[in-house]
Motif scaffolding. Structure first.
Motif, mmCIF file in Angstrom:
data_model
loop_
_atom_site.group_PDB
_atom_site.id
_atom_site.type_symbol
_atom_site.label_atom_id
_atom_site.label_comp_id
_atom_site.label_asym_id
_atom_site.label_seq_id
_atom_site.Cartn_x
_atom_site.Cartn_y
_atom_site.Cartn_z
ATOM 1 N N ALA A 177 48.266 34.912 46.739
ATOM 2 C CA ALA A 177 46.843 35.076 46.423
ATOM 3 C C ALA A 177 46.027 33.964 47.053
ATOM 4 O O ALA A 177 44.923 34.190 47.575
ATOM 5 C CB ALA A 177 46.639 35.102 44.907
ATOM 6 N N ALA A 178 46.550 32.732 47.024
ATOM 7 C CA ALA A 178 45.859 31.598 47.638
ATOM 8 C C ALA A 178 45.718 31.796 49.139
ATOM 9 O O ALA A 178 44.662 31.496 49.723
ATOM 10 C CB ALA A 178 46.614 30.308 47.341
ATOM 11 N N LEU A 179 46.769 32.289 49.789
ATOM 12 C CA LEU A 179 46.725 32.497 51.234
ATOM 13 C C LEU A 179 45.693 33.558 51.613
ATOM 14 O O LEU A 179 44.918 33.388 52.564
ATOM 15 C CB LEU A 179 48.105 32.908 51.746
ATOM 16 C CG LEU A 179 48.210 33.200 53.247
ATOM 17 C CD1 LEU A 179 47.871 31.963 54.064
ATOM 18 C CD2 LEU A 179 49.606 33.712 53.601
ATOM 19 N N VAL A 180 45.662 34.652 50.866
ATOM 20 C CA VAL A 180 44.679 35.706 51.134
ATOM 21 C C VAL A 180 43.261 35.153 50.984
ATOM 22 O O VAL A 180 42.379 35.405 51.815
ATOM 23 C CB VAL A 180 44.898 36.908 50.190
ATOM 24 C CG1 VAL A 180 43.768 37.925 50.346
ATOM 25 C CG2 VAL A 180 46.244 37.567 50.478
ATOM 26 N N ALA A 181 43.034 34.374 49.939
ATOM 27 C CA ALA A 181 41.720 33.775 49.727
ATOM 28 C C ALA A 181 41.360 32.819 50.846
ATOM 29 O O ALA A 181 40.212 32.810 51.335
ATOM 30 C CB ALA A 181 41.699 33.042 48.383
ATOM 31 N N THR A 182 42.330 32.024 51.273
ATOM 32 C CA THR A 182 42.090 31.070 52.353
ATOM 33 C C THR A 182 41.634 31.774 53.625
ATOM 34 O O THR A 182 40.695 31.344 54.299
ATOM 35 C CB THR A 182 43.376 30.273 52.633
ATOM 36 O OG1 THR A 182 43.690 29.486 51.486
ATOM 37 C CG2 THR A 182 43.215 29.362 53.830
ATOM 38 N N VAL A 183 42.287 32.878 53.942
ATOM 39 C CA VAL A 183 41.954 33.625 55.156
ATOM 40 C C VAL A 183 40.577 34.274 55.036
ATOM 41 O O VAL A 183 39.758 34.215 55.970
ATOM 42 C CB VAL A 183 43.041 34.682 55.449
ATOM 43 C CG1 VAL A 183 42.604 35.592 56.594
ATOM 44 C CG2 VAL A 183 44.372 34.004 55.770
ATOM 45 N N LEU A 184 40.287 34.899 53.897
ATOM 46 C CA LEU A 184 39.011 35.597 53.740
ATOM 47 C C LEU A 184 37.837 34.630 53.606
ATOM 48 O O LEU A 184 36.724 34.936 54.045
ATOM 49 C CB LEU A 184 39.067 36.517 52.520
ATOM 50 C CG LEU A 184 39.921 37.780 52.675
ATOM 51 C CD1 LEU A 184 39.964 38.572 51.371
ATOM 52 C CD2 LEU A 184 39.385 38.666 53.801
ATOM 53 N N LEU A 185 38.057 33.489 53.008
ATOM 54 C CA LEU A 185 36.988 32.505 52.881
ATOM 55 C C LEU A 185 36.697 31.793 54.192
ATOM 56 O O LEU A 185 35.554 31.435 54.476
ATOM 57 C CB LEU A 185 37.358 31.463 51.814
ATOM 58 C CG LEU A 185 37.146 31.857 50.355
ATOM 59 C CD1 LEU A 185 37.958 30.953 49.437
ATOM 60 C CD2 LEU A 185 35.673 31.778 49.998
ATOM 61 N N GLY A 186 37.726 31.584 54.980
ATOM 62 C CA GLY A 186 37.562 30.814 56.208
ATOM 63 C C GLY A 186 37.649 29.331 55.934
ATOM 64 O O GLY A 186 37.624 28.885 54.776
ATOM 65 N N PRO A 187 37.748 28.519 56.965
ATOM 66 C CA PRO A 187 37.929 27.074 56.793
ATOM 67 C C PRO A 187 36.678 26.377 56.269
ATOM 68 O O PRO A 187 35.563 26.876 56.408
ATOM 69 C CB PRO A 187 38.271 26.587 58.201
ATOM 70 C CG PRO A 187 37.650 27.600 59.103
ATOM 71 C CD PRO A 187 37.759 28.910 58.385
ATOM 72 N N ARG A 188 36.874 25.223 55.680
ATOM 73 C CA ARG A 188 35.764 24.391 55.239
ATOM 74 C C ARG A 188 34.963 23.899 56.435
ATOM 75 O O ARG A 188 35.499 23.742 57.541
ATOM 76 C CB ARG A 188 36.296 23.187 54.443
ATOM 77 C CG ARG A 188 36.906 23.524 53.106
ATOM 78 C CD ARG A 188 37.672 22.343 52.537
ATOM 79 N NE ARG A 188 38.887 22.077 53.297
ATOM 80 C CZ ARG A 188 39.703 21.038 53.080
ATOM 81 N NH1 ARG A 188 39.396 20.163 52.119
ATOM 82 N NH2 ARG A 188 40.794 20.882 53.804
ATOM 83 N N ILE A 189 33.700 23.663 56.216
ATOM 84 C CA ILE A 189 32.838 23.141 57.277
ATOM 85 C C ILE A 189 33.388 21.794 57.756
ATOM 86 O O ILE A 189 33.657 20.894 56.961
ATOM 87 C CB ILE A 189 31.392 22.969 56.769
ATOM 88 C CG1 ILE A 189 30.782 24.336 56.425
ATOM 89 C CG2 ILE A 189 30.527 22.244 57.806
ATOM 90 C CD1 ILE A 189 29.447 24.257 55.732
ATOM 91 N N GLY A 190 33.573 21.686 59.065
ATOM 92 C CA GLY A 190 34.054 20.448 59.652
ATOM 93 C C GLY A 190 35.561 20.324 59.746
ATOM 94 O O GLY A 190 36.068 19.322 60.264
ATOM 95 N N LYS A 191 36.293 21.325 59.268
ATOM 96 C CA LYS A 191 37.750 21.220 59.305
ATOM 97 C C LYS A 191 38.289 21.352 60.714
ATOM 98 O O LYS A 191 39.252 20.660 61.084
ATOM 99 C CB LYS A 191 38.366 22.293 58.395
ATOM 100 C CG LYS A 191 39.895 22.308 58.411
ATOM 101 C CD LYS A 191 40.479 20.991 57.943
ATOM 102 C CE LYS A 191 42.000 20.971 58.019
ATOM 103 N NZ LYS A 191 42.566 19.671 57.615
ATOM 104 N N PHE A 192 37.693 22.234 61.510
ATOM 105 C CA PHE A 192 38.204 22.460 62.862
ATOM 106 C C PHE A 192 37.119 22.189 63.901
ATOM 107 O O PHE A 192 35.933 22.475 63.677
ATOM 108 C CB PHE A 192 38.721 23.899 63.009
ATOM 109 C CG PHE A 192 39.919 24.193 62.150
ATOM 110 C CD1 PHE A 192 41.175 23.726 62.493
ATOM 111 C CD2 PHE A 192 39.784 24.930 60.980
ATOM 112 C CE1 PHE A 192 42.281 23.986 61.698
ATOM 113 C CE2 PHE A 192 40.882 25.193 60.170
ATOM 114 C CZ PHE A 192 42.135 24.721 60.532
ATOM 115 N N ASN A 193 37.554 21.659 65.031
ATOM 116 C CA ASN A 193 36.653 21.434 66.159
ATOM 117 C C ASN A 193 36.486 22.723 66.955
ATOM 118 O O ASN A 193 37.157 23.732 66.694
ATOM 119 C CB ASN A 193 37.214 20.326 67.063
ATOM 120 C CG ASN A 193 37.354 19.008 66.327
ATOM 121 O OD1 ASN A 193 36.412 18.546 65.680
ATOM 122 N ND2 ASN A 193 38.534 18.392 66.423
#
Length: 434
Positions: A177-193
């Protein structure tokens, strides 16, 4: 008192104490997750543990417990709503000689832990309203279904799946459930360049992370050893032994692996190594010898660190590493009994068959693999449907402005650390007269 009455009293006391330990793990999650996230979200992250357990308590009482353990069919329980007990309603738990109220509180702790794990994938960017909706549905329509399959007389239990305290039922479910949420929410602002390389977003308090991890380690004795639901034969002590050995091996394996891979003896990695080992041994604690517990814990602790680095490099922003710690380790632990289940312990528990290492063939390994794949498929599908609908209707994520200011202030109106983060508080402190 008769011997039977004494046995009932001791078993009841042991299980209620175990329930308190498991429910107390929520405090461990609060410190672990708050310490592993940023200061501006600390109050929100800690506070949602109380909200989460409150939601789980009511939903599990109303329907979740009945779907998990109530008499029904191979897929769901269909009797026992609101803990209404009738003849044969909860036969799946009849092997435990304690009152139904204590059985419920103990199993509620498990449901609460699974939901707490799921929230790891939502951290620092999900709307508070999503916790209410998804938490209720998870506790009624997701967690109990897999629980029934394995523990409530369902098809996986009938096959002989070995999951003593929930590597799959509790941890893998929450992690998917956490993984599905992570994918649908997308990364936090500033996490990736822009080139998709990850930036480190460190947690604000490693001491909280360590204390939270240790509270969880202690709570796990209730989690695993309490699952015997009896004290008479002393088997709960053996389960506690394998649990502790695995945790110790996981800590050492994880910090050594971190040193090898990133060149630093990373403290959060060590804590996650302990947790991953505990997750892995949760399925196997009653089925494997001590030496196998050490192997399982070490493999889980080491492999979990490697996968957390790998998934981050692939663009998955899992702030608490919920999928690696609880998902990957949950898979490792569940599959491990297919290799290491000891014939003497299988005879004691009466569940499944011996593992491949003891000449038991591939039967138990196949059963464990089917159980893992079946649980993953169901949880992923239902979680995706629910979260996708929420995303398209009320939305899953706070606005960019709210995320940048922090969920403490945007969702709750105050900071967990007002002296450090609230300009008005700082200004008033500077201008105040003694």
């Amino acid at each position: 008192m008769s011997p039977k009455e004494i046995s009932l009293a001791l078993d009841s006391l042991w299980v209620i104490l175990s329930a308190v330990l498991v429910i107390g793990m929520q405090a461990g999650f609060a410190l672990l997750e708050a310490g592993s996230t940023r200061m501006k979200n600390s109050g929100h992250v800690a506070g949602k543990q109380i909200l989460s357990f409150a939601i789980a308590s009511l939903a599990f009482w109303a329907a979740g417990f009945a779907i998990t353990f109530g008499t029904g069919n191979s897929f769901i329980g269909t009797e026992g709503w609101f803990l209404k007990e009738g003849k044969g309603t909860f036969d799946s738990l009849a092997w435990a000689n304690i009152p139904l109220s204590i059985k419920f509180l103990f199993q509620l702790g498990f449901a609460g832990v699974s939901l707490a794990i799921a929230w790891g994938g939502f951290a620092e960017r999900a709307k508070l309203s999503v916790y209410f909706i998804f938490g209720t549905i998870f506790t009624i329509a997701i967690y109990p279904v897999i629980g029934h399959w394995v523990w409530g007389g369902g098809w996986l239990g009938t096959m002989g799946m070995q999951d003593f305290a929930g590597s799959t039922v509790v941890h893998l479910q929450g992690a998917i459930a956490a993984l599905v949420a992570t994918v649908l929410l997308g990364p936090r602002i500033g996490k990736f360049n822009k080139d998709k390389t990850p930036n480190v977003i460190p947690g604000h308090n490693q001491v909280y992370t360590v204390i939270g991890g240790f509270i969880l380690w202690v709570g796990w004795f209730g989690f695993n050893a309490g699952s015997t639901m009896a004290v008479g034969d002393g088997f709960f002590g053996y389960v506690a032994l394998t649990t502790n050995l695995a945790a110790a091996a996981g800590a050492i394996a994880a910090i050594v692996t971190a040193k090898i891979i990133v060149g630093k003896a990373d403290i959060p990695a060590m804590v996650n190594g302990v947790l991953a080992a505990l997750v892995a041994i949760t399925a196997a604690c009653a089925f494997v010898e001590p030496w196998a517990a050490v192997v399982i814990g070490a493999v889980a602790g080491s492999f979990t660190f490697w996968t957390s680095v790998y998934f981050e490099r692939k663009g998955i922003d899992d702030p608490i590493y919920a999928f690696s710690v609880h998902g990957i380790a949950g898979i490792i632990g569940t599959i491990s009994t297919g290799f290491f289940a000891s014939p003497r312990l299988v005879e004691i528990t009466g569940i499944g068959k011996a593992g491949l290492v003891y000449g038991g063939g591939f039967h138990q390994l196949i059963v464990q693999t089917v159980g893992v794949l079946g649980a993953m498929a169901y949880v992923a599908f239902v979680s995706f449907i629910i979260l996708f609908v929420l995303k398209k209707t009320i939305g899953l994520r706070v606005t960019a402005e709210q995320e940048i200011s922090g969920l403490d202030i945007s969702e709750h109106g105050s900071y967990g650390y007002p002296e450090q983060l609230d300009p008005a508080f700082i200004h008033s402190s500077k201008t105040a007269t003694p």
